[in-house]
Write an enzyme that holds these catalytic residues in place. Structure first.
Site, short mmCIF file in Angstrom:
data_model
loop_
_atom_site.label_atom_id
_atom_site.label_comp_id
_atom_site.label_asym_id
_atom_site.label_seq_id
_atom_site.Cartn_x
_atom_site.Cartn_y
_atom_site.Cartn_z
N ARG A 1 1.06 -0.88 -0.20
CA ARG A 1 0.12 -0.01 0.07
C ARG A 1 0.80 1.06 0.17
O ARG A 1 0.40 2.24 -0.35
CB ARG A 1 -1.20 0.54 0.76
CG ARG A 1 -1.90 1.29 1.46
CD ARG A 1 -3.44 1.51 2.08
NE ARG A 1 -2.83 0.28 3.07
CZ ARG A 1 -2.19 0.97 4.21
NH1 ARG A 1 -2.09 1.91 4.26
NH2 ARG A 1 -2.44 0.56 5.87
N LYS B 1 -5.75 7.16 -20.41
CA LYS B 1 -5.61 7.24 -22.45
C LYS B 1 -4.36 7.35 -22.44
O LYS B 1 -4.16 6.11 -23.02
CB LYS B 1 -6.76 8.91 -21.96
CG LYS B 1 -7.58 8.84 -21.00
CD LYS B 1 -9.06 8.61 -20.88
CE LYS B 1 -10.01 9.14 -20.07
NZ LYS B 1 -10.92 9.84 -19.29
N TYR C 1 -13.66 18.30 -17.47
CA TYR C 1 -13.93 16.73 -17.62
C TYR C 1 -15.30 16.19 -16.67
O TYR C 1 -15.76 16.90 -14.96
CB TYR C 1 -12.44 15.48 -16.70
CG TYR C 1 -13.15 14.24 -16.53
CD1 TYR C 1 -13.53 13.13 -18.34
CD2 TYR C 1 -13.11 13.04 -15.97
CE1 TYR C 1 -13.85 11.82 -18.26
CE2 TYR C 1 -14.08 12.29 -15.81
CZ TYR C 1 -13.98 11.07 -16.92
OH TYR C 1 -14.06 9.92 -16.97
N ASP D 1 -4.76 18.96 -15.44
CA ASP D 1 -5.10 18.17 -15.87
C ASP D 1 -4.80 18.06 -17.25
O ASP D 1 -5.18 18.93 -17.72
CB ASP D 1 -6.73 18.06 -15.67
CG ASP D 1 -7.03 16.28 -16.14
OD1 ASP D 1 -6.54 16.02 -17.02
OD2 ASP D 1 -7.87 16.30 -16.35
#
Ligand SMILES: *Cc1c(COP(=O)(O)O)cnc(C)c1O
Length: 428
Positions: free
Chosen positions: A80, A242, A133, A217
């Site tokens: 983790r 993407k 987005y 972004d």
């Protein structure tokens, strides 16, 4: 690599190696993995300590009670917090971005959410660009108010007045805690001047009296065609799903920037566990080896297709960054900030939803799906899908009308794509 003794070497002689060359080996020492050329997938949740003292020291590092000495790297403790696949991937992403740190997340939304949570407090104001987005807009409009975070949006269309107005309004509402921009904006390709927003932040103080960070972004053009850190961004955010992942077969996200801004995000990730699993890290590493060549081909195809659509009688307008008018404010921002127009853009058909739907339903090669940046060409109807959750007046303001289609051009033969678009447009 250049210097065989140092697997992190950046140069061969005095020659600096480019990221596309480094992606095949940077950050991985085969000696640590039986000489394997490629990093194995480390499917392990935990790591064995050499001694009790090592265990104690590792936890002091992970717990932030001790800082790393120069040249020292943190040992592995638990997946983790870290894992070899995650570490190599982060080193390689940082190389593309030329950033001090990169941190990966289970999705683009996890990266965006963690950026806001790690840097904002109740009562502070988030200033952000629109359209953004759809998932980010939903997060901002529906979830942020629950934690007492206020929000002010401005239109991403190169208007300095809109940015001025948003910051003045935000400063009246409370301390500004962060600015989040998406440029080029999805799906209209509106641009935001990164430096101009950063300059506004220099005049703001968050609730601790510090300058708030600017998060960008960079999913649409980065890391190949846009480097926001060079233009004033503090945190670069990605949906690796993407272009970086690039094959529509994984979901992942990332943040990159100076440790001052990205380390708190990494600490929050360790606390809540929104990291990437080792196998997905490995998949993204494989994708990074072909990132540049894929992006170049897709960008070249997109130009051919944008020109084809521009000249087609059934198409009203093509919102392609390569068609910005020389001398316009948007063109000036594009020239300064972007290295190429990328391969995702929108276009308006003549008519409305019925015409758009007839066209979309007739396509045979181009697939009708949301998402973007894959090897295959995808097309979608934002008003009824990705942006259907955005209130209609906001959609209209952002130019997301019923005749708008968004295409993400892939790496197929451009002639094949044009043949498909031609026969579908004939059926409108
Ligand atoms: C897809 C996307 C996101 C969200 O990323 P996920 O990996 O789907 O969580 C964020 N921003 C932009 C610009 C996107 O295209």
């Amino acid at each position: 690599m250049g210097n065989k003794k140092d697997f992190r070497s950046l140069t061969v002689g005095n020659h600096e190696l480019s990221p596309e060359t480094q992606m095949m080996g940077y950050g991985f020492d085969p000696k640590l993995s039986e000489g394997a050329l490629k990093p194995p997938v480390f499917l392990t949740s935990t790591f064995v300590f050499e001694s009790a003292e090592h265990g104690k020291d590792f936890f002091d590092l992970v717990g932030g009670r001790r800082e790393l000495n120069p040249g020292e790297s943190a040992g592995l403790v638990y997946s983790r917090f870290n894992n070899p696949d995650m570490e190599v991937l982060e080193d390689r992403l940082a190389l593309w971005e030329k950033s001090e740190l990169a941190t990966v997340f289970s999705s683009g939304m996890a990266a965006i959410f963690t950026a806001i949570m790690a840097h904002m407090k109740p009562g502070e104001v988030l200033v952000y660009s629109q359209p953004i987005y759809g998932g980010t807009e939903t997060l901002i409009l529906n979830l942020m108010p629950k934690w007492g975070i206020k929000t002010v949006g401005f239109a991403a269309n190169d208007s300095k007045a809109a940015i001025d107005e948003a910051f003045k309004k935000a400063q009246e509402m409370g301390p500004v805690g962060m600015a989040l921009i998406e440029t080029p904006a999805n799906p209209t390709c509106g641009l935001v001047d990164i430096r101009y927003v950063r300059n506004w932040l220099e005049d703001c103080q968050d609730s601790d009296g510090e300058r708030p960070p600017l998060a960008v972004d960079n999913t649409f053009l980065g890391p190949v065609w846009q480097k926001p850190l060079e233009h004033g961004a503090d945190i670069v955010l990605y949906s690796l799903t993407k272009y970086v992942g690039g094959h529509s077969d994984l979901v992942a996200g990332a943040a990159a920037g100076p440790a001052r801004w990205v380390k708190p995000m990494k600490q929050m990730r360790s606390a809540i566990g929104n990291h990437i699993d080792p196998h997905t890290c490995w998949m993204v590493m494989r994708s990074l080896e072909t990132l540049k060549i894929r992006f170049e081909r897709a960008t070249e195809n997109a130009r051919t297709i944008a020109e084809f659509l521009h000249n087609h009688p059934k198409v009203d307008k093509v919102h392609y960054l390569g068609f910005l008018e020389t001398g316009s404010p948007a063109h000036a921002v594009f020239t300064r900030q972007c290295l190429a127009p990328g391969s995702t853009f929108a276009f308006d058909l003549k008519g409305g939803e019925p015409e758009a739907f007839r066209f979309l339903n007739a396509l045979e090669v181009v697939k009708l799906a949301v998402s973007l940046g894959g090897t295959e060409t995808l097309i979608c109807h934002p008003a009824s899908t990705t942006h259907s959750g955005v209130p209609k007046d906001l959609r209209a303001k952002a130019g997301v009308n019923d005749a708008l289609c968004r295409i993400s051009v892939g790496i197929e033969s451009a002639e094949d794509l044009i043949a498909d678009l031609t026969q579908a447009l004939d059926k409108v």
